[in-house]
Design an enzyme around this catalytic site. Structure first.
Site, PDB file in Angstrom:
ATOM      1  CD  GLU A   1      43.826  33.269  37.753  1.00  0.00           C
ATOM      2  OE1 GLU A   1      44.719  32.688  37.439  1.00  0.00           O
ATOM      3  OE2 GLU A   1      43.825  34.793  37.545  1.00  0.00           O
TER       4      GLU A   1
ATOM      5  CG  HIS B   1      39.986  36.959  39.845  1.00  0.00           C
ATOM      6  ND1 HIS B   1      41.033  37.914  39.481  1.00  0.00           N
ATOM      7  CD2 HIS B   1      40.714  35.666  39.340  1.00  0.00           C
ATOM      8  CE1 HIS B   1      41.951  37.610  38.915  1.00  0.00           C
ATOM      9  NE2 HIS B   1      41.940  36.107  38.805  1.00  0.00           N
TER      10      HIS B   1
ATOM     11  CB  CYS C   1      44.840  45.510  38.453  1.00  0.00           C
ATOM     12  SG  CYS C   1      45.838  44.666  39.718  1.00  0.00           S
TER      13      CYS C   1
ATOM     14  CB  CYS D   1      39.655  41.331  43.918  1.00  0.00           C
ATOM     15  SG  CYS D   1      40.485  40.060  43.261  1.00  0.00           S
TER      16      CYS D   1
ATOM     17  CG  ASP E   1      44.370  42.432  36.072  1.00  0.00           C
ATOM     18  OD1 ASP E   1      44.657  42.912  37.037  1.00  0.00           O
ATOM     19  OD2 ASP E   1      44.174  41.260  35.842  1.00  0.00           O
ATOM     20  CB  SER E   2      48.281  41.546  38.249  1.00  0.00           C
ATOM     21  OG  SER E   2      46.564  40.943  38.405  1.00  0.00           O
TER      22      SER E   2
END
Ligand code: DGL
Length: 292
Positions: free
Chosen positions: A174, A208, A75, A206, A12-13
């Site tokens: 985050e 998140h 991702c 996404c 993932d990023s």
């Protein structure tokens, strides 16, 4: 030669892909895992396609050098713009986020109105809409996608996809602002049009967004939420099973998840954020570096 014991590699990023890893551990607890988070270069979601492709190739090469038996692009941004590049350089199977979630959304919708939310890069790529429209056109009567009893019961005439880029959700999550009123206000604003259109299914496109699931449900009760990590894990069970590459040994007790973590940087908030995503402590991640 690919062995069953070889690890599944996810990249993932950054740390968000841990929401995908969490689903893999839930559905495939007996596998060994390698997780690579490109934390030095996160976020990918507002970078150009060329840059994301370059980063994705570097992450893929790294996982291949660890003898993984499967690459999971954990991702949505990379899955949207660079999955073909990852497949082109991989000699093992590759699973991305888009196809499993797109098919799940078609199965879930009853009124044919599907919302998709993601980073700017994911939404601008139109990857989810293209996948949903192409599967729907080609495979509506295909048993692998929608069982015949379902398709009779839910004779969907049309599917319409409503896209919305929601770039602020990643930093809000985050920062740990999951239950904050600012997040609620921003979510109300982002989701207003999808709500007005009457979507009954929302793809969380996404890494998140699964952490905001309760907020989405509060704002849009009765809307099916499609977690791309969950559906990619289910797709992996099928794919590894077909290739006889499942490590699951029915006699063995489920052990502590076996995960080796690699990152390209350890930001000061790393442990806090990782715990929020995974609910268990990450063994000290190893730092690797690529390009710049
Ligand atoms: N992991 C990314 C995704 O799922 C979100 C974070 C980023 O923009 O890199 O699209």
């Amino acid at each position: 030669m690919i062995n069953k014991e070889n690890p599944i590699g996810l990249f993932d990023s950054g740390i968000g892909g841990l929401s995908v890893l969490k689903q893999f551990i839930k559905f495939l607890p007996n596998e060994n895992y390698i997780y690579l988070g490109d934390t030095a270069r996160v976020p990918y979601g507002n970078k150009s396609v060329a840059t994301v492709k370059r980063y994705a190739a570097e992450c893929t090469e790294f996982l291949l050098s660890k003898n993984v038996k499967l690459i999971v692009i954990a991702c949505n941004t990379v899955s949207s713009v660079a999955i073909d590049d990852v497949i082109a350089i991989s000699d093992v199977p590759v699973i991305g986020m888009i196809t499993p979630a797109a098919t799940a959304a078609i199965r879930a919708t009853r009124n044919g109105k599907i919302g998709v939310i993601g980073t700017r890069a994911t939404i601008e790529s139109d990857a989810y809409s293209k996948a949903i429209y192409s599967f729907y056109d080609n495979d509506l009567d295909d048993d692998s996608l929608i069982s015949s009893s379902e398709s009779k019961e839910f004779n969907i005439k049309n599917i319409t996809v409503y896209n919305k880029a929601c770039p602020l959700f990643v930093p809000l999550v985050e920062e740990g602002l999951i239950n904050h009123r600012a997040t609620k206000l921003i979510a109300q604003d982002y989701l207003e049009n999808l709500k007005t259109e009457g979507i009954d299914t929302l793809v969380l496109g996404c890494t998140h967004y699964p952490l905001l699931a309760q907020l989405f449900t509060d704002l849009m009760p009765n809307v099916n939420l499609i977690d791309s990590g969950e559906h990619s894990a289910v797709a992996a069970i099928r794919l590894l099973g077909e290739k006889n590459l499942l490590n699951a040994d029915s006699d063995s007790l489920i052990k502590k998840p076996s995960v080796k973590f690699f990152v390209t940087d350890i930001p000061s908030t790393f442990n806090e954020i990782a715990n929020m995503f995974l609910n268990f402590d990450i063994s000290k991640p190893e730092i690797v570096s690529f390009g710049n």
